[in-house]
Design an enzyme around this catalytic site. Sequence first.
Site, mmCIF file in Angstrom:
data_model
loop_
_atom_site.group_PDB
_atom_site.id
_atom_site.type_symbol
_atom_site.label_atom_id
_atom_site.label_comp_id
_atom_site.label_asym_id
_atom_site.label_seq_id
_atom_site.Cartn_x
_atom_site.Cartn_y
_atom_site.Cartn_z
ATOM 1 N N GLY A 68 0.732 -1.049 0.115
ATOM 2 C CA GLY A 68 0.161 -0.102 0.110
ATOM 3 C C GLY A 68 1.054 1.158 -0.068
ATOM 4 C CB VAL A 118 2.622 -7.409 2.872
ATOM 5 C CG1 VAL A 118 2.262 -8.700 3.148
ATOM 6 C CG2 VAL A 118 1.539 -6.242 3.304
ATOM 7 C CE LYS A 170 -0.009 -3.017 6.814
ATOM 8 N NZ LYS A 170 -1.583 -2.867 6.905
ATOM 9 C CG ASP A 226 -10.261 0.674 3.616
ATOM 10 O OD1 ASP A 226 -10.915 1.113 2.887
ATOM 11 O OD2 ASP A 226 -8.799 0.573 3.468
HETATM 12 N N1 LIG Z 1 -1.114 -11.643 5.486
HETATM 13 C C1 LIG Z 1 -1.050 -11.423 4.228
HETATM 14 N N2 LIG Z 1 -0.682 -12.395 3.526
HETATM 15 C C2 LIG Z 1 -0.509 -12.306 2.103
HETATM 16 N N3 LIG Z 1 -0.893 -11.128 1.473
HETATM 17 C C3 LIG Z 1 -1.223 -10.111 2.097
HETATM 18 C C4 LIG Z 1 -1.160 -10.110 3.858
HETATM 19 N N4 LIG Z 1 -1.457 -8.913 4.145
HETATM 20 C C5 LIG Z 1 -1.576 -8.038 3.015
HETATM 21 N N5 LIG Z 1 -1.258 -8.780 2.007
HETATM 22 C C6 LIG Z 1 -1.144 -8.171 0.583
HETATM 23 O O1 LIG Z 1 -0.447 -6.805 0.609
HETATM 24 C C7 LIG Z 1 -1.705 -6.042 0.456
HETATM 25 C C8 LIG Z 1 -1.188 -4.557 1.339
HETATM 26 O O2 LIG Z 1 -1.756 -4.685 2.779
HETATM 27 P P1 LIG Z 1 -2.498 -3.723 3.437
HETATM 28 O O3 LIG Z 1 -3.594 -3.694 2.822
HETATM 29 O O4 LIG Z 1 -2.470 -4.228 4.791
HETATM 30 O O5 LIG Z 1 -1.462 -2.676 3.316
HETATM 31 P P2 LIG Z 1 -2.133 -1.044 3.347
HETATM 32 O O6 LIG Z 1 -0.890 -0.220 3.092
HETATM 33 O O7 LIG Z 1 -2.713 -0.696 4.507
HETATM 34 O O8 LIG Z 1 -2.913 -0.972 2.049
HETATM 35 P P3 LIG Z 1 -4.224 0.039 1.815
HETATM 36 O O9 LIG Z 1 -3.416 1.112 0.983
HETATM 37 O O10 LIG Z 1 -5.224 -1.170 1.090
HETATM 38 O O11 LIG Z 1 -5.058 0.230 3.126
HETATM 39 C C9 LIG Z 1 -2.996 -6.495 0.558
HETATM 40 O O12 LIG Z 1 -3.886 -5.879 -0.201
HETATM 41 C C10 LIG Z 1 -2.688 -7.973 0.185
HETATM 42 O O13 LIG Z 1 -2.486 -8.170 -1.250
#
Ligand SMILES: Nc1ncnc2c1ncn2[C@@H]1O[C@H](COP(=O)(O)OP(=O)(O)OP(=O)(O)O)[C@@H](O)[C@H]1O
Length: 679
Positions: free
Chosen positions: A31, A36, A51, A145
């Site tokens: 993101g 991740v 993450k 979300d």
């Molecule tokens: N536990 C996991 N196992 C595998 N893939 C994961 C996992 N957690 C997250 N991902 C992948 O990583 C991506 C980003 O994770 P996450 O949504 O938690 O990050 P973010 O920075 O909060 O993103 P966003 O902008 O959508 O809020 C997820 O959309 C998913 O594709």
Amino acid sequence: MGRMGTGGGGGGRSYSAAPNDYRLLEEVGYGASATVYRAIYLPFNEVVAVKCLDLDRCNSNLDDIRREAQTMSLIDHPNVIRAYCSFVVDRNLWVVMPFMAEGSCLHLMKIAYPDGFEESAIGSILKETLKALEYLHEHGHIHRDVKAGNILLDSNGVVKLADFGVSACMFDKGDRQRSRNTFVGTPCWMAPEVLQPGSGYDFKADIWSFGITALELAHGHAPFSKYPPMKVLLMTIQNAPPGLDYDRDKKFSKSFKEMVAMCLVKDQTKRPTAEKLLKHSFFKTAKPPELSVKKLFADLPPLWNRVKALQLKDAAQLALKKMPSAEQEAISQSEYQRGVSAWNFDIEDLKAQASLVHDDDEMQEMREDDESTKQVVNSKNTSYSRFSLGKAVSTNEVIYSEQTSGDVFPPAECSSNKEKTPERDILESDYQGKVELEKNASRTELPPSHPEKDPVLAKIKTSAGNSRQTQSGPLMPGIVLNHSKSERGRSSERGENENQPLAERPMREVRRAPSFSGPLMLPNRASANSLSAPIKSSGGFRDSLDDKSKANLVQIKGRFSVTSENVDLVKDIPLCTVPRRSAQDSPLKKSASVCGDWIVDSKQMPIGQQPKEICNGSQNEKFPSLPRSSENNGIVSTFSIFWLTFNSAESTASDRERSLLMKISELQARLVKLKDSKI
Ligand SMILES: Nc1ncnc2c1ncn2[C@@H]1O[C@H](COP(=O)(O)OP(=O)(O)OP(=O)(O)O)[C@@H](O)[C@H]1O
């Protein structure tokens, strides 16, 4: 290195807070503020996901981050992803959690099901997600979300809701309580009440997002997703709720349609609770996910290769745009269209700006908007898939010059394309030999790539190299952070990532354009779901615009700026690597074309049908009614300004010029229409 004080373990086991105990492998998602990785927890030789939240890129303060980690570590439900532990490494927060080998539903759709899943899979995915929501709501959490990008799948078909980055606690008091009056989420999925200033909202907002997610899974994209954010906001507030159409969505059952309609009721008090919704007949008949979900990814390559293919596609798009820098590219709507989280608007600021605009101007723009909209809607049989900028049309009308479908790689090119694209290379090599990439392997060697021989990569690299800027992230109180560059820190902590194939580096560079934080925020989280460049605040960004981008500037107002070029960003590069499947077409078809996720071709969505999707139902069959100035509250006025008033302070076009340009665009639309009717 510091500790966050959250810990625990999977199955009662404890995971250490020592980064050296984790071997980071491939990137599996990102993101704006987080990347991740698949990783091995060495003491147990267990595959986990880590993450890495870049604290520099985080918009949230440390409390919010801590809260996310804490929420995640306290979770105890099979359908909610939990954190095993979290700790600070250099300038990153690492959150260790179970690895979900098939990634998010959004990724899966993007790579193989552009038109959405079949109903049985949707039923199972939604039921599991709803159980997660029931649990969260019972424990006082609003997720805020809910969307396909945050629904993760593992190889057994297990479904888990993830990402508590913007969740709120309903029992919060004071400042935390006030945060529930803020405008947080991802526009297409946001409930009307979340968009209304000061009205407050509760867990029913998640039910709305859940309904939108149902539509997303059914169609491959959320309703309104091809519209710019402000338009979506207006439509959400003013239009009848979206839903499954009785004609267009014939393949779906009546109970599915009913269930979606129950969620997408504007009056939040009339929406069912998660608990009640679970009793709906649609969920009673839902199959266990191991039967209906598992088969969705039976023949697909490993997650990290899918992710890499999508990244390459997005990066190539960026490079081909010939933008002066990755930063400028980053204001893209495409980001938002694919699901950016954490839009964080300052309602008061929006209101203040709204008050500076005269109603007359606004009404004039509304009329123009209305006319143009009609043109677009009436251009039957015209394939308009994206905001393609008609060059003869004023930048002021960029949004309406959608009739042209040019610049989109034709599907034929996709399927018969003899030339290899970078992503094709990757997936082909993976597909054919499955290479050495074994799921859960302890180390993955990717074939070396040579950016210097690859014009696309070379270009990306150059552009990324030029693009780095000073970051102005929020200060994180209460934590001592090493002031080395986060990138360096990350690399040194990771150790072996230094050896990562070069091909990966440019991609990361492109994405890691700085997050400009400050009081006025454009969403600065490049979505994990979008796999595209980050968006930047226009506040910090404005000053950094060079002449070229200023020339392209359509509008800068408060936190939003729209450029003529970024409107047209969604030209997709064909992703000819992974066979796509339609809901009915479950076996893999290697020849299937994959030409961009958000291409809505005329077959998929004829112009004539569009209003139905938008308005669905009896309330509002025609294109969005525009706000009457007397009805405008601050927020609607503000949205009108952004959406309808595309005459920026910087714009030099006079009214006369504008109306002439409007005429040109009308004539162009008619011409297209005439041509089409002759064919
Ligand atoms: N536990 C996991 N196992 C595998 N893939 C994961 C996992 N957690 C997250 N991902 C992948 O990583 C991506 C980003 O994770 P996450 O949504 O938690 O990050 P973010 O920075 O909060 O993103 P966003 O902008 O959508 O809020 C997820 O959309 C998913 O594709």
